[in-house]
Design an enzyme around this catalytic site. Structure first.
Site, PDB file in Angstrom:
ATOM      1  CD  GLU A 291      -5.921   4.820  -1.017  1.00 54.27           C
ATOM      2  OE1 GLU A 291      -7.382   5.004  -1.765  1.00 54.27           O
ATOM      3  OE2 GLU A 291      -6.011   4.713   0.064  1.00 54.27           O
TER       4      GLU A 291
ATOM      5  CE1 TYR B  30      -3.745   2.490   0.978  1.00 59.71           C
ATOM      6  CE2 TYR B  30      -1.877   3.534   2.301  1.00 59.71           C
ATOM      7  CZ  TYR B  30      -3.278   3.684   1.485  1.00 59.71           C
ATOM      8  OH  TYR B  30      -3.905   4.666   1.602  1.00 59.71           O
TER       9      TYR B  30
END
Lengths: 291, 396
Positions: free
Chosen positions: B205, B117
């Site tokens: 993101e 992530y």
């Protein structure tokens, strides 16, 4: 007495010749604010309203007129740069009214501000007023009255609502500080509460917050440990949908953080009287303040 | 401002951030051409493009399941693309009305060794950009932060210095990378931060970021939000705005510089100032009603804006009553009252209207409303106004 501004304030207005700058500066002068200079690059040498000298740079306003507070009505693309100019001229207090400054510009400003002795109020705020002495910003002067309640808020018209309730109840304000609705600002709720706590003539404090961030919680934690003065609060945005920016760039609940519920809980935990609705802010204060 | 995944990946690619090869199609006859741009005989990923997360686990209104599909042939890719295009996808983020899929994104599938992530965002607590990374890729990062906070890496960046090489290394080491993938990750971090900063993003993101068996590091997904205040310096970004993804009433409001957000209640409101507008929604709820919208007309609204605001409010069929709450400061109450009366006449408004005015020239404003002959309900306080409007909405 009051905090930050009073009748001895020597104000320089950045963007004084623009439409917003000239309109609001006129209003402030009519209120009695001591406006000593204006700044508009390229218009140095002119006079504003036939009396206030206009300079090309903030430094000249400091050197020639002894300006010690700056107010900014500069359009958003140039406002970050104007704040940096005021910091560079070592102005102790800078009030940025401008709404819509890019967050990136404010991140740079904040880094420079932290390395300086200047304090910034705003941006995206109504300004600051010490009733009867000095009004800097866009708030209507006549709703205020000299008195003993210090008010700090992220919102303009919601502050007027609280101010008017206090005034209608026969009381007044020491100083009202609009800290602004942006995610990055110069003065926090906590900073303002500290100032009011140390001010001998502020007897009670009203804190008006809204969803987003954790500034209200930080102020609540400080009040719990350090403040004996009666405090009341209101938090706007209980019904705001998560993930949406509610007008103010900083008013957003994201990832479950910054909810009105969490803020209200922190305020109640600190023994603060929290108003259920915006119509009951003064009432909430009078529950804990024997004025 | 939000953009689609395919647009974000194009921007990534332009900025030197590695992404899988992909092509887009907006109609059935573009499918063949789009697929011909990708390597044949290899697995593909077919992705529905809407401005909402949770697409993989979403369901179409016609019952078809999944907005993201891994397929092994172009025939299969065509079949999935046809099933999705033009249909309405409902995910946990779209609400039950869902969103129509107008674009299909084909990607060459990637051999994944491990998922990570990665995000860059503006941290308001520190007023600095922060990079967040985790070895727990492909998962809901909020859950990871909740259950295993030690698996979240956070590196704060000084905005005046930018991301320094040692900080990029800190993150790559923290993700336990080595060899080629370590070097590629450091390079990707630098490019991604530069992109975030130079394009005035509020959030970038990548979930997941992946490593491949051959040591490549790729952004498999991309979610980018831009700071609306900074769009004036990025005309290229403004062109990526997809108005069909936004509420039509909100698009209309933005044309008149009105700050409007549609909600699902039946009491509309018009207020000056964002904080007071939120507080007005709250007080409607407090008295048992349900707000239909957030609307901040700003500090200096003129008659034209007031008229357009009313037009947008009454275009919502759910609206049963309207509350106008104005604290006139610089804005004078008599001017606002004139605007309200003119707009109500022009639009021939049938919805009951409660008006609360306070502030500069309030008596003159109230007189104008009273003299208008319109069926307006005046109110002296916000509490009284909210109680009245909720009652009127309930009776309608």
């Amino acid at each position: 007495m009051s905090v930050l501004v009073d009748k001895d304030t020597r104000l320089v207005v950045q963007g004084i010749t623009g439409s917003a700058g000239s309109f609001h500066t006129t209003q402030c002068m009519e209120y009695g604010t001591n406006v000593v200079a204006g700044v508009t690059p390229g218009k140095g040498g002119q006079k504003f309203r036939d009396s206030v000298p206009v300079f090309d740079t903030v430094q000249e306003a400091v050197d020639k007129e002894g300006a010690n507070v700056a107010a900014l009505y500069v359009p958003p693309p140039f406002a970050g740069d104007s704040i940096l100019e005021a910091i560079d001229a070592e102005i102790p207090l800078i009030i940025a009214i401008t709404e819509g400054i890019p967050v990136r510009d404010m991140a740079e400003v904040k880094a420079c501000l932290d390395a300086s002795d200047s304090r910034l109020i705003g941006p995206n705020c109504p300004g600051i007023i010490t009733p009867g002495e000095c009004k800097i910003g866009i708030m209507p002067g006549y709703i205020h009255k000299p008195g003993k309640v210090g008010i700090v808020s992220r919102s303009g018209t919601l502050t007027y609502e609280a101010v008017w309730q206090i005034t209608c109840a026969g009381h007044g304000q020491s100083t009202c500080i609009g800290i602004g609705g942006d995610p990055i600002n110069g003065t926090s709720h906590l900073d303002a509460v500290q100032l009011f706590n140390e001010d001998p003539d502020t007897e009670a404090i009203i804190l008006i917050g809204e969803i987003g961030g954790s500034a209200e919680e930080e102020a609540a934690a400080f009040i719990k440990e350090n403040v004996d003065k009666p405090c009341a609060a209101f938090i706007a945005g209980r019904t705001a949908p998560p993930g949406r920016r509610m007008g103010h760039a900083g008013a957003i609940v994201s990832g479950g953080k910054g909810t009105a519920e969490a803020k209200v809980e922190a305020l109640l935990d600190a023994g603060i009287s929290v108003a259920e609705t915006p119509s009951h802010i003064a009432e909430a204060l009078f529950k804990v303040w024997d004025a | 401002m939000n953009i689609h995944e395919y647009q974000a990946k194009q921007l990534f690619s332009d900025a030197g951030v590695a992404v899988p090869k992909g092509t887009v199609a907006q109609s059935e006859h573009e499918f063949d051409q789009a697929l011909s741009g990708l390597q044949t005989g290899k697995a593909l990923v077919v992705k529905a493009q809407i401005h909402a997360g949770g697409r993989g686990k979403g369901t179409f209104k016609n019952g078809y399941r999944g907005g993201v599909h891994l397929v092994s042939s172009t025939d299969e890719a065509l079949e999935k693309a046809r099933a999705m295009l033009g249909n309405v996808l409902v995910t946990k983020q779209t609400g039950e009305e869902g969103k129509e899929v107008r674009t299909i994104y084909f990607n060459e599938a990637t051999d994944i060794e491990k998922e990570y992530y990665l995000a860059v965002l503006m941290d308001r607590a520190t007023s600095k950009p922060v990079i967040i990374a985790s070895t727990e890729g492909g998962m809901d990062i909020e859950e990871v932060a909740e259950s295993t906070p030690e698996k979240i890496l956070k590196v704060s960046v000084d905005p005046t210095l930018g991301l320094r090489p040692y900080q990029a290394r800190q993150i790559a080491f923290g993700l336990e990378l080595s060899g080629d993938s370590f070097k590629q990750c450091v390079k990707l971090l630098t490019k991604l931060y530069d992109f975030f900063w130079s394009k005035d993003c509020s959030q970038v993101e990548v979930n997941p970021l992946v490593t491949t068996p051959s040591g490549e590091v790729l952004a498999l997904d991309a979610k980018v939000n831009f700071d609306a205040n900074a769009l004036f310096r990025h005309p290229d970004v403004v062109e990526l705005r997809d108005l069909s993804e936004e509420d039509p009433k909100e698009v209309e409001a933005s044309k008149f510089d009105l700050n409007y957000i549609a909600l699902d209640g039946n009491v509309a409101c018009m207020v000056n100032g964002a904080g007071l507008a939120m507080a007005t929604m709250d007080i409607i709820k407090h008295y048992g009603g349900s707000p239909a919208n957030f609307l901040d007309v700003g500090g200096g609204a003129n008659e034209e804006q007031v008229e357009n605001a009313f037009r947008i409010l009454v275009s919502d069929d759910a609206v049963k009553a309207i509350l106008v709450n104005i604290f006139g400061g610089i804005m004078k109450c008599d001017v606002i009252a004139t605007g309200i009366v003119n707009a109500a006449r022009k639009l021939d408004m049938k919805v009951p209207l409660v008006v609360r005015l306070e502030g500069t020239n309030v008596e003159a404003g109230k007189q104008i409303l009273a003299d208008s002959g319109l069926a307006l309900e005046p109110a002296d306080s916000l509490a009284e106004a909210a109680e009245k409007v909720v009652q009127l909405a309930a009776q309608a």
